[in-house]
Design an enzyme around this catalytic site. Structure first.
Site, PDB file in Angstrom:
ATOM      1  N   THR A  16       0.812  -1.217   0.000  1.00 15.36           N
ATOM      2  CA  THR A  16       0.000   0.000   0.000  1.00 15.36           C
ATOM      3  C   THR A  16       0.841   1.260   0.000  1.00 15.36           C
ATOM      4  OG1 THR A  16      -1.843  -1.109   1.116  1.00 15.36           O
ATOM      5  CG2 THR A  16      -1.742   1.282   1.306  1.00 15.36           C
ATOM      6  N   SER A  60       1.664  -7.371  -0.792  1.00 15.25           N
ATOM      7  CA  SER A  60       2.378  -8.366   0.007  1.00 15.25           C
ATOM      8  C   SER A  60       1.644  -9.704   0.042  1.00 15.25           C
ATOM      9  CB  SER A  60       2.609  -7.863   1.425  1.00 15.25           C
ATOM     10  OG  SER A  60       1.402  -7.696   2.132  1.00 15.25           O
ATOM     11  N   THR A  92       1.221  -4.483   4.268  1.00 14.97           N
ATOM     12  CA  THR A  92       0.954  -4.865   5.652  1.00 14.97           C
ATOM     13  C   THR A  92       0.291  -6.231   5.797  1.00 14.97           C
ATOM     14  OG1 THR A  92      -1.189  -3.729   5.642  1.00 14.97           O
ATOM     15  CG2 THR A  92       0.747  -2.465   6.347  1.00 14.97           C
ATOM     16  N   ASP A  93      -0.259  -6.781   4.708  1.00 10.75           N
ATOM     17  CA  ASP A  93      -0.981  -8.048   4.820  1.00 10.75           C
ATOM     18  C   ASP A  93      -0.097  -9.161   5.385  1.00 10.75           C
ATOM     19  OD1 ASP A  93      -3.258  -6.895   3.851  1.00 10.75           O
ATOM     20  OD2 ASP A  93      -3.144  -7.797   1.853  1.00 10.75           O
TER      21      ASP A  93
END
Length: 343
Positions: A16, A60, A92-93
């Site tokens: 992101t 990610s 961030t996933d």
């Protein structure tokens, strides 16, 4: 700072933080690491010479294990060539898993700091620039040396072994349920509130093997263990409980490959002797499952893969979890332990 002009390498993976608008108003990865650096006011005031490396530019959720293994090798090479620290920008996933794998493979004293963003640059209040500024600040701080891989997010500093993503959208999504942050960034300056802990580093091995994660659910049938799986992680109920009909097939699997018992609650320990019925933690451990301690299932999977890639057998795997799981003796770690005693 590490020095009058510390050299910090910024490695971009996408996510992101690197996304811009595409047709239809949604966002997708597009920005390079150099573009991210240029968009951050205040970086020049940190006294760091920045180098940028584009490793990947994907969400990610689409990173592969080979991407992280390659990134780890790139980091090791840049540090061996004289860099004072590394910052990794990613989505961030899977950030918590990426950070922990890098941590297990990073054996030097130089800081490696992972960060990202919850809001893309296309949104008002985008948090990427502030997070990147904080990450570079942490990477240049002498207090970061010897701590392995850290995560800088929303002006908090977390240890890779404990951090997790605890919310799907808020900018303060990252937390460390066990122990809390190890530091904070205050007025641009990192301040650490926890002493450096023992660092558990796994020797670099071959290709990371397949290790599935099975999550227990009410009334679900016992899982089948894939024939090509080198190990298995089970995310159990509560403190390590499973349906009683899961116990025999998992015991059979544990005779073939390491089977690690974690909790699906994502916070708190797997116990070892409180409950004694079929499918309880005591019953499962007696059948050969290995307790994950305080490691959640996703980090347990990372540790199991890294240990197996390094050639560890079942006893070494059990010793690794006894140490890195935070409930056992750090001296049981099968390889050299870096740094001081775990706090």
């Amino acid at each position: 700072m590490v020095g009058a002009m510390a050299t910090i390498v910024v490695c971009g993976l996408g996510g992101t933080i690197a996304m811009t608008a595409v047709d239809g108003g949604a966002v997708a990865p597009a920005l390079t690491a150099a573009s991210l650096v240029r968009a951050v006011p205040g970086l020049a005031g940190l006294g760091a010479g920045l180098e940028v490396v584009d490793v990947a530019n994907v969400p990610s959720s689409s990173l592969r294990l080979a991407d992280l293994a390659g990134l780890s090798a790139t980091i090791a090479g840049r540090l061996a060539a004289g860099a004072d620290g590394v910052v990794v920008t990613t989505g961030t996933d899977t950030l918590e898993e990426c950070a922990y794998l890098l941590d297990l493979l990073h054996d030097g004293p130089q800081p490696v700091v992972v960060t990202g963003a919850m809001r893309s640059p296309a949104l008002a209040g985008a948090d990427g620039p502030a997070n990147l500024l904080a990450a570079v600040s942490v990477a240049t701080s002498p207090g970061s040396r010897g701590r392995g891989v850290l995560v800088a997010f929303a002006d908090e500093v977390h240890a890779a072994v404990r951090v997790r993503k605890g919310h799907s959208t808020r900018v303060t999504a990252f937390e460390s349920p066990v122990g809390g942050p190890v530091g904070y960034v205050v007025e641009g300056v990192p301040h650490f509130v926890a002493a450096p802990a023992a660092r558990f580093v796994v020797p670099r091995g071959g290709e990371l093997p397949r290790v599935p994660v099975v999550v227990a659910a009410l009334g679900e049938d016992a899982p089948d263990v894939p024939a090509d799986a080198a190990g298995l992680v089970v995310a159990a109920f509560g403190v390590g409980h499973l349906p009683q009909w899961w116990a025999p097939p998992l015991a059979e699997a544990a005779r073939r490959v390491p089977v690690v018992l974690a909790t699906r609650t994502l916070a708190g320990p797997v116990l070892s002797g409180t409950y004694g019925y079929p499918g309880s933690e005591r019953d499962l451990l007696e059948r050969g499952l290995i307790p994950a301690g305080l490691l959640g299932p996703w980090k347990a999977r990372i540790l199991l893969m890294a240990a197996l890639a390094a050639g560890a057998g079942r006893e070494q795997v059990a010793a690794a979890f006894a140490a890195a799981g935070g409930l056992g003796d750090a001296a049981r770690w099968p390889w050299p332990v870096r740094g001081g005693a775990r706090t």
